[in-house]
Structures are given as structure tokens and as C-alpha cells.
Design an enzyme around this catalytic site. Structure first.
Site, PDB file in Angstrom:
ATOM      1  N   ASP A   1       0.824  -1.207   0.000  1.00 31.62           N
ATOM      2  CA  ASP A   1       0.000   0.000   0.000  1.00 31.62           C
ATOM      3  C   ASP A   1       0.861   1.261   0.000  1.00 31.62           C
ATOM      4  O   ASP A   1       2.085   1.191  -0.138  1.00 31.62           O
ATOM      5  CB  ASP A   1      -0.952  -0.056   1.205  1.00 31.62           C
TER       6      ASP A   1
ATOM      7  N   ASP B   1      -9.879   3.807  -3.866  1.00 31.61           N
ATOM      8  CA  ASP B   1     -10.613   2.646  -3.375  1.00 31.61           C
ATOM      9  C   ASP B   1     -12.006   2.521  -3.970  1.00 31.61           C
ATOM     10  O   ASP B   1     -12.711   3.505  -4.147  1.00 31.61           O
ATOM     11  CB  ASP B   1     -10.781   2.733  -1.857  1.00 31.61           C
TER      12      ASP B   1
END
Length: 678
Positions: free
Chosen positions: A181, A236
Site C-alpha cells: 500500500d 478505493d
């Protein structure tokens, strides 16, 4: 107020940016080196991911979309998912990876600087979980961040400055996949951070699929193929039609970057999480497959419905995603929300998605030549959801339900003659009607086949109590290629029928030249509508024909709260509070019935003050499928902007908010003082 939902979610989380002098990073009062904790030779310049992995898009599971960091994410869940992969046939369908997301670790490293699994969630440790998963013939994935801390609000240890020791620890545990990430990255160059972890994984000698999750911020499709096996192209996803649609639109133009071992990743699947309809989930799964996207299940399969399993295990659709040629589908057309996306397959066939973005059924058409197939006397068309095979003379056409997708696999060649002709079922005219008043609709059954359709009949049915009468012929002896049976119908919804959507079904029956009897049916939605009052009024007080939104529902007279209905605040733009209007979040679309009797729609629009300096959107007003007005890009720094559009004669007015092309980060969009004049 809220960001994209709270936990600093992967693409919008609380980021700590800003490179520090002399290549040093500060965290929790300590100074740590920006470089890796131990050296290793980098692969030769210009090499691609070169680990030989993920030659087709990875398939598996990730817990984040269903659990976030809640307590139900634990060892028992992970093992249960592995069991279900085997028991429900998902393993046989191609699903391989069982991946842990954030929150698996303790908040601090141990005295040796090593990561420690949370003993409550994973009492037996990660290696034991990997052993369990491997014993099922599956593989285990894990998560960390290319920063000093992960994305969870607690801030678990990230790998920045610990790349080589963390990679070796993952390898020692038996990890097969790493999602890396982008939170708390300290402003260090993205390529540098992701290159270091690439080198660290290679140094372990263990084959580990490498997922670069930097949210598309630095255009990883231009450089990450040399580093990883897949890279996130967007922020996202969340479990809503608006979010899925926005991400799909951002990922589709990047087809040239994808191929075996290196894939565009538009984020995980939401299929089965409950925020969309099954029709929308089939579209989600279809479009991810046509885009050659990783298929990572994001729902808790322990509580999933049979319909969810049916969608996720459709092997004909999975075969499109997993085709060895590795081409991502390309957009051929998208006019009016009617999308045609075609994907070249290794065997020379084409997968063709006819996707309907709009809130009503649409006829979507293309041809075998347009999707890249050679000229032939006929073509075989396989419907990958209906699992039927037909022949066509070259036309590819279907009436696609609202938010639906017809997914076809089309092949040129002589075998078409073994199959019945394809017919298209269509509805001409708008299925908008007022209760107690009769509306005229026309249906068409058209032969698309190379062979004739014989003994053709059409039937239209509606809800109980509705009157549906044929006003012209419903039968014909035969239809040759391109000919249609058109039938006019009188349709009446009973007086007192509540406004809303109701199902009509058009059914065609016919025979092939070999005598095979075929039945084909298409659902349509008829809308019972109420005309706007004389003189008009506030649009927020009128019933909506349809609505989709990036997060949570479109709110009446309050801002968008991103979650449940009613969780918004007063509509406020540049300090101006509006008592009436709509609160939306990009990407958003809301339709109203104008009945051809209105002239103007007007509003004061902008990004709600609750988002501080964040948010950038555009507002649009559409009239019967034509854009009537647009603001251009608006940000939170701007005062309310007036927007008005001439909608004279329009039956349907649509209000649209887009993300202005930069992703859906804090895009709280207010339609203040929203009025229609009639």
C-alpha cells in the site's frame, strides 16, 4: 465531516507527505534511513516484472471490503474462506489466493525489529495460517504499506526502511502474494519505494506475486510493469454503483498497459456485499473480466447467497478474464451511456460487453466487423450469462436492462450453421406512464441470424392488475435476416398505482430451420410517474425515477453523509446554507420525470464546506439524453456557482455529478436551491 469512508481508506487515508532533508525519515520521534535495511543488486534496467508470476490476472480473496478492521477478521475467517474455496468449487474455477489485508499485525515491531502477528486475531501466527491454506492447494497473501505505518487509523508498522527484513519474514512464513500500500509514505518517490520492495522480494528467492497499491497517483501503468505484477489504477472501490462505475471508467482507457504478468488493477470485487443489485454485480464481474482485471473476492463467503456464488463461479466469464493472450478490452463506443467493449481472445474470438450505464433499458448494437472479426458467412454468438449459443449474420445487438451487461463471445467460422438464429427483443418508446392512463408501446422481435426464424410470436406481460392489450399482430410465419415482427401494445397501470418501477417482460417464441423450439425473454422496467405540479417547484420534493451515488444514497435537503440515509448535514457551499436541494457524492446520477411540460432547471452548486479544502467535481444537467448545461470543474475553494438549463419539452431530466477526472476523493456535491420551472 467524513472523508471517503472513515479508516483512512487505502486511497484517501490520512497521508503524511513531505520529503525530509538529507534523505532521512522521521517517525514516532526517531530517525530511520530512507534506504532499505540491507542491500541487494537490482535487476537489470528495463526488465519487466520478470518473476514469471501472474501470467493471467490473479484470482482469490481479500477480506478488506467485507470486514475492514473489525473483529471478524481473524484466523478462523481466513481458514473458513480456504475451506469454502474447495467446498464450493471456487478453487476449481481458478480462485487461488487467500489474502490478508491491513490489521493482521501488532502496533509495534518486537525488540529485533520483526513484525508480530496480532495474537488475538492470529493466535497460531501467520506461518500456521499459510500452512493451512497451502494444505488446501491454495496460496496465502499478506499486506503492508510502502510507508512508516499502514493505512489503518491505529497505524501498524509499515515496511519503509525495513523492506528486506520484512520481505524475508514474509517468505519464511510461506507468503505467496504481497499487497504493498501507499500510506504514510513520507513523500519518498513512489518508484523508489516500490523498486526497493521489488528487489527485496526477489532477494528472498521465493515466488511472491507483487501488487503495487499506490492508487494510481503517479500513473503506475507507465512504469510499474518493470516492478510488479499488478498495480492499482484508482482510489478505493466501495460497494455502490457510482463507485464501481467511476473506477471502471478510469481503468478502461489503460488497456495498452496490461498483459501477461503485468495487470491494471481497478481494485477488488464487491460482489455479494449488498450495496448493489444482482444485475449490477453481474455487470461488475463482467466488466472486470473484460478488463482482464484481478478477480479478488471482497465478500464474506461464509454468509454469501447462492446468487453471489453463481456470479463468482461463472466459468465462461472467468475464461474471458483468464484468457492467456492477456489483452484488456477496449472501448469501441459509449454514446449515451451505451457501451461496447471488445476483448481479443487467444483463439481469435472476441468477448464483447454490451453495457448499459443508464437507468432504463437500452438497445446496444455493434457488428462482428467492428469488434475486429474477419468477414465470414456467419458467426457463432455465445451468451456467457444465459449460456445459450446462436448464429448471426454479423449484427450483435441486445436490449440491455438498466445497469446491466450482456456479455457475448463471438467467433467467425463455419460452425454457426449448427445453432439457431439469434433474435433481438426491443421496446420502442418510453415506458413512462401515469396511473390510470393508457400508454402506447411498440415491441420488436428481429432476426439477427444467418438463418430464418420460423413461427415467431411475441407476448408482453405486466404486473398483476395491469391491462396489456395487443393492438397489432403478435405472430408471423417467418423472419429472414434483418426483418422484424413489430407489435403495438396498449398498457394501463391501474388508477392509484404508486409511483415507482414495475416489471414488464417481452417474450418471443420461434423455431429454427432444424425444428428446435426457442424461447427468449427480456425484462423492461415501466415507471409509473407523477407529472410535476403546474408552475414547478423544488426538485427534491418530487419522486425520483432513478438514482445512483458514489457513497451512500443521494440525500434530500441535506449533504451526503457517505453511509446510511439521513446522515448528512445542512447543505452549505461557501458559507451559504440552503434549506432545499440534494446532497450527492461523485459519481452521481439522479433522474426526474418532467413530462414535456417544463422549461428550466436551476440550482446553486458546489462542493460542500464540510470537506475543507478537498473535493473537485463537475455538475451537469441532461434533458432526454442530451447534455443541456455543465459547470466545468468546481472545487471546495469556490463560491456557489449558478447552473441552469433549458429543458423545454424533455420527458426526463437527469442531474449528474462527475469526479472531474481525478477520482472520488471527498467529492461531496450539493445541488442548492434546486428548482424546476413548469
Amino acid at each position: 465531516m467524513r472523508h471517503l469512508p472513515s479508516r483512512p481508506t487505502r486511497a484517501s487515508r490520512h497521508r503524511v507527505l513531505g520529503a525530509l532533508a538529507a534523505g532521512l525519515l522521521c517517525t514516532a520521534g526517531a530517525v530511520v534511513p530512507a534506504a532499505a535495511d540491507s542491500p541487494a543488486p537490482a535487476p537489470a534496467a528495463g526488465t519487466r516484472a520478470a518473476n514469471g508470476l501472474a501470467l493471467t490476472p490473479p484470482m482469490g480473496f481479500n477480506n478488506w471490503n467485507s470486514t475492514h478492521c473489525r473483529a471478524e477478521f481473524d484466523e478462523a475467517m481466513v481458514k473458513g474462506i480456504a475451506d469454502i474455496f474447495v467446498e464450493k468449487g471456487l478453487k476449481d474455477a481458478g480462485y487461488e489466493y487467500v489474502n490478508l489485508d491491513d490489521c493482521w499485525a501488532m502496533p509495534e515491531r518486537n525488540e529485533e525489529g520483526k513484525l508480530v502477528a496480532d495474537p488475538v486475531r492470529f493466535p497460531h501466527g501467520i506461518e500456521a495460517v499459510a500452512d493451512y491454506v497451502h494444505a488446501k492447494g491454495l496460496k496465502l497473501g499478506i499486506y503492508t504499506s510502502a510507508g512508516t505505518r499502514t493505512c489503518d487509523s491505529v497505524g501498524l508498522p509499515g515496511a519503509l526502511g525495513h523492506e528486506f527484513s520484512d520481505a524475508q519474514q514474509f517468505a519464511d512464513w510461506g507468503v505467496d502474494y504481497l499487497k504493498y500500500d501507499n500510506c504514510n509514505n513520507q513523500g519518498v518517490d513512489a518508484r523508489e519505494r516500490y523498486t526497493t520492495m521489488r528487489d527485496a522480494l526477489a532477494a528472498t528467492g521465493r515466488p511472491i506475486v507483487y501488487s503495487v497499491c499506490e492508487w494510481g497517483q503517479n500513473k503506475p501503468w507507465e512504469w510499474a510493469a518493470e516492478l510488479g505484477n499488478l498495480w492499482r489504477t484508482t482510489g478505493d472501490i466501495n460497494d455502490s454503483w457510482g463507485s464501481m462505475l467511476s473506477i471502471m471508467k478510469q481503468n478502461l482507457p489503460l488497456a495498452a498497459a496490461a498483459g501477461p504478468g503485468h495487470w491494471n488493477d481497478p481494485d477488488m470485487l464487491e460482489v455479494g456485499n449488498g450495496g448493489m443489485t444482482d444485475t449490477e454485480y453481474r455487470t461488475h464481474f463482467s466488466m472486470w473480466s473484460v478488463m482482464a482485471a484481478p478477480l479478488l473476492i471482497g465478500s464474506d463467503l461464509r454468509t454469501a447467497s447462492q446468487e453471489t456464488f453463481d456470479i463468482l463461479s461463472n466459468e465462461e466469464v472467468i475464461a474471458v478474464d483468464q484468457d492467456p493472450l492477456g489483452r484488456q478490452g477496449e472501448v469501441l463506443s459509449s454514446e449515451g451511456g451505451r457501451w461496447v467493449v471488445a476483448k481479443e481472445m487467444e483463439d481469435g474470438s472476441r468477448a464483447v460487453a454490451l453495457f448499459n450505464e443508464t437507468g432504463s433499458a437500452q438497445r446496444i448494437s455493434t457488428t462482428a466487423a467492428a469488434v475486429g472479426l474477419p468477414r465470414a458467412s456467419g458467426y457463432t454468438v455465445r451468451d456467457l450469462w444465459d449460456h445459450t449459443t446462436r448464429n448471426t449474420a454479423g449484427a450483435l445487438s441486445a436490449t440491455v436492462p438498466a445497469h446491466g451487461t450482456v456479455l457475448l463471445r463471438v467467433t467467425a467460422g463455419h460452425r454457426w450453421a449448427a445453432h439457431p438464429p439469434a433474435v433481438e427483443l426491443a421496446l420502442e418508446g418510453s415506458p413512462l406512464m401515469e396511473a390510470g392512463r393508457t400508454a402506447a408501446l411498440t415491441t420488436e422481435v428481429t432476426d439477427l441470424g444467418r438463418t430464418p426464424a420460423l413461427t415467431v410470436s411475441a407476448a408482453l406481460t405486466g404486473p398483476a392488475g395491469w391491462r396489456v392489450e395487443a393492438a397489432s399482430a403478435t405472430r408471423t410465419a417467418a423472419l429472414s435476416t434483418g426483418r422484424a415482427l413489430a407489435t403495438r401494445w396498449w398498457v394501463t397501470a391501474p388508477a392509484g398505482t404508486a409511483p415507482g418501477s414495475y416489471d414488464l417482460t417481452l417474450t418471443a417464441r420461434y423455431r429454427s430451420p432444424t425444428g428446435e423450439r426457442i424461447r427468449s425473454a427480456v425484462p423492461f422496467q415501466a415507471h409509473v410517474v407523477v407529472p410535476p405540479p403546474a408552475g414547478g417547484g423544488y426538485l427534491s420534493d418530487l419522486p425520483q425515477l432513478s438514482a445512483s451515488n458514489g457513497y451512500g444514497p443521494v440525500e434530500k435537503d441535506t449533504s451526503n453523509g457517505e453511509s446510511a440515509a439521513g446522515d448528512g448535514h445542512p447543505l452549505t457551499i461557501g458559507g451559504q446554507v440552503y434549506a432545499k436541494g440534494l446532497g450527492a457524492h461523485a459519481a452521481s446520477s439522479v433522474e426526474y420525470y418532467a413530462g414535456g411540460a417544463c422549461g428550466t432547471v436551476s440550482a446553486q452548486v458546489g462542493v460542500d464546506d464540510e470537506k475543507g479544502t478537498k473535493g473537485s467535481v463537475t455538475f451537469e444537467i441532461w434533458a432526454d439524453g442530451e447534455k443541456a448545461a455543465s459547470t466545468g470543474v468546481l472545487t471546495n475553494a469556490m463560491a456557489p456557482q449558478p447552473l441552469s438549463a433549458d429543458v423545454t419539452g424533455a420527458q426526463v431530466v437527469r442531474l449528474v455529478v462527475t469526479d472531474a477526472g481525478d477520482g472520488v476523493d471527498s467529492d461531496h456535491a450539493d445541488w442548492g436551491d434546486l428548482r424546476i420551472m413548469c
